[in-house]
Write an enzyme that holds these catalytic residues in place. Structure first.
Site, short mmCIF file in Angstrom:
data_model
loop_
_atom_site.label_atom_id
_atom_site.label_comp_id
_atom_site.label_asym_id
_atom_site.label_seq_id
_atom_site.Cartn_x
_atom_site.Cartn_y
_atom_site.Cartn_z
N LEU A 1 -0.52 9.32 0.54
CA LEU A 1 -1.51 8.33 0.98
C LEU A 1 -0.85 6.97 1.07
CD1 LEU A 1 -4.30 6.92 1.35
CD2 LEU A 1 -4.57 7.06 -1.13
N SER A 2 -1.11 6.25 2.16
CA SER A 2 -0.68 4.86 2.31
C SER A 2 0.85 4.78 2.23
CB SER A 2 -1.36 4.00 1.24
OG SER A 2 -1.08 2.64 1.43
N ALA A 3 1.39 4.07 1.22
CA ALA A 3 2.84 4.03 1.08
C ALA A 3 3.41 5.43 0.94
CB ALA A 3 3.22 3.18 -0.12
N HIS B 1 -9.13 1.31 3.95
CA HIS B 1 -7.86 1.96 3.66
C HIS B 1 -7.96 2.78 2.37
CE1 HIS B 1 -3.51 2.44 3.55
NE2 HIS B 1 -3.46 1.91 2.33
#
Length: 543
Positions: free
Chosen positions: A226-228, A462
């Site tokens: 997820l994300s990074a 996000h």
């Protein structure tokens, strides 16, 4: 006989109380079982990156000996937690606090430089030879926060058991912030950029070497994040000329793709600030000086730099960039060159990826300020006439901004919804679509968008798409489990619907909805012209 029977309950209790163990080399790894999940937390996969090993490539463990207590959540790598701005308007502050409560990035678990460990969670009773597929999870947190302790896989494993498709969940700690993602010419010349990505790669090699002892099949590894963590998945796919080295066979990216960033030397001003703040400016070898200062000194020096909630979100100093070693060129340039692992992948985003980042630019309130903000923080090298069309594609019309599909509502500050739409697209949505357009005719791909998990003022922000996968084991989790098992998300359960593969013509996209009809297929055509413009700019002038 009655005397013997009297001791049987005690004997059975002792058997049940015997902790699960795994043999690694000459070491006994002692884990713990909670209902249907057995966990082995915090197994070191690299030598402690301290003293002379700080700011160097990770060094693998040569061999295991003795006893490893893997019964408690692993120590986190040192976190560079971004503070909320002290000048935020009350409404924005309240919205961000609500968001952080729903999607926490860190825990109270102890932190240390000595943190390079891997955690393995399996269905209880799994034995060597079970050959279960593996989900190798890479956590998010803006490359400054996150840990295995904050992202356990218990719920996902239990759901996989319910589906009759048991999986193993492996989670790796990797270095963060100034301990891993410094930039500048000194870092590039020493070949020590993007150390967190190197950590992840070494952890994936550990899986190949050791997962069989836990009942896993090293040939069936899917990387997920997820994300990074999602960005990391994408970068693991484009490194090494796209050669996976057999480390993984599939990828799942929740809110992240190969970034539109440029060369690591662009971060020289940030490196110089850290050196100055750490008291190393007069040193003959500033990098060696940074290796020698106390960890707290290096962390505090890094805190002087803009953080995740300042300008401008993930286009910030800790995002991975081309370093000449792990990333031979800017990530999107590698995609264009075909340096991509030829594996099936899923990639998706929440509807309103940019809203939390736009809170940091709430005081950008005029047309002139917005134009300056975009040029200075995202495209400083782009000529004004080349950049100008973007401002027409992202107009200051609240009804067209993010949170999307909310009309004129949620304009938390002048230019807020415009900024949120731009930031969400430039860092998340446009790179996702670019990656799909480049690869969907070459390998199996699927995409989704999530219109769930709305937070007041921020829409569906996000992280709201992926967090329920781990915390709730929802319908998206069913797709994930099915993909990990078969490399195709279809046929997961009666909670899912057929999910067509992506292609640049139909652009079929799964949409996650709230309410009684939770899933539908729609075309991925939102802001086509605008995102194409951003992609062209980011390729010509990487962030």
């Amino acid at each position: 006989m009655l005397h013997v029977l009297a001791f049987l309950p005690v004997a059975f209790a002792l058997v049940r109380a015997t902790p699960p163990t795994v043999l690694l080399d000459k070491a006994l790894v002692v884990g713990t079982t909670n209902d249907s999940v057995t966990s082995f937390f915090g197994i070191p996969y690299a030598e402690p990156p301290v003293n002379d090993l700080r700011l160097r490539l990770p060094k693998p463990i040569a061999a295991y000996q003795g006893t490893i207590n893997a019964t408690v959540p692993a120590t986190q790598c040192i976190q560079l937690v971004p503070p909320l701005r002290s000048d935020l308007p009350l409404e924005i502050l309240e919205d961000l606090i609500a968001y952080i409560t729903e999607i926490p990035a860190t825990t109270a678990t102890a932190q240390s430089e000595d943190c390079l460990s891997i955690s393995v969670q399996v269905p209880a009773g799994t034995k060597p030879g079970a050959n279960l597929p593996i989900l190798a999870y890479i956590y998010g947190g803006g490359f400054t926060t996150g840990s295995t302790a904050a992202n356990p896989g218990d719920v996902l494993i239990r759901r996989s058991i319910e589906l009759g498709k048991p999986i193993i969940f492996v989670n790796m700690n990797y270095r963060l912030g100034p301990f891993a993602f410094l930039g500048g010419k000194e870092i590039k010349e020493a070949g020590v950029g993007n150390l967190g990505l190197h950590d992840q790669r070494l952890a994936l090699k550990w899986i190949q070497q050791h997962i069989s002892a836990f009942g896993g099949d090293p040939k069936k590894v899917t990387i997920n994040g997820l994300s990074a963590g999602a960005i990391s998945v994408g970068l693991q796919m484009v490194t090494n000329d796209g050669n996976t080295e057999g480390l993984f066979r599939g990828g799942i990216m929740h809110a992240g793709s190969p970034l539109p960033t440029g060369d690591i030397e662009a971060l020289q001003p940030a490196y110089d600030i850290v050196v100055e703040q750490a008291g190393c400016a007069a040193a003959a070898d500033t990098l060696e000086c940074l290796r020698q200062v106390p960890a707290a000194t290096l962390l505090n020096a890094a805190a002087a730099l803009p953080n995740l909630f300042d300008l401008p979100g993930l286009a910030e100093v800790w995002a991975p960039r081309a370093d000449g070693v792990f990333l031979q060129a800017p990530p999107q340039h590698l995609v264009l060159a075909g340096s991509v692992a030829n594996i099936p992948f899923i990639t998706g985003d929440a509807l309103d990826e940019g809203t939390i980042f736009a809170t940091g630019s709430f005081n950008v309130t005029t047309e002139a300020e917005f134009r300056d903000f975009v040029q200075q923080e995202f495209f400083p090298d782009a000529p004004a006439d080349v950049l100008a069309p973007i401002f027409d594609l992202y107009p200051n019309v609240p009804a067209e901004g993010s949170p999307f599909e909310t009309g004129d509502a949620n304009e938390l500050a002048p230019e807020f919804k415009r900024s949120a739409a731009f930031q969400g697209d430039v860092v998340f949505q446009a790179p996702r679509r670019f990656f799909l357009d480049q690869r969907s005719l070459k390998q199996p791909t699927w995409t989704y968008t999530s219109k769930r998990g709305a937070v007041k003022g921020l829409g569906c922000p996000h992280g709201s798409d992926a967090t329920p996968v781990l915390t709730q084991g929802n319908d998206l989790a069913d797709y994930v489990i099915q993909f990990v098992t078969t490399l195709d998300p279809n046929g997961a359960s009666n909670r899912t619907i057929p999910w067509p593969r992506y292609d640049p013509l139909e652009r079929s996209m799964l949409t996650l909805l709230p309410g009684d009809t939770p899933l539908e297929i729609v075309p991925d055509t939102a802001r086509l012209e605008a995102m194409a413009g951003l992609t062209g700019l980011s390729i010509a002038f990487p962030l």
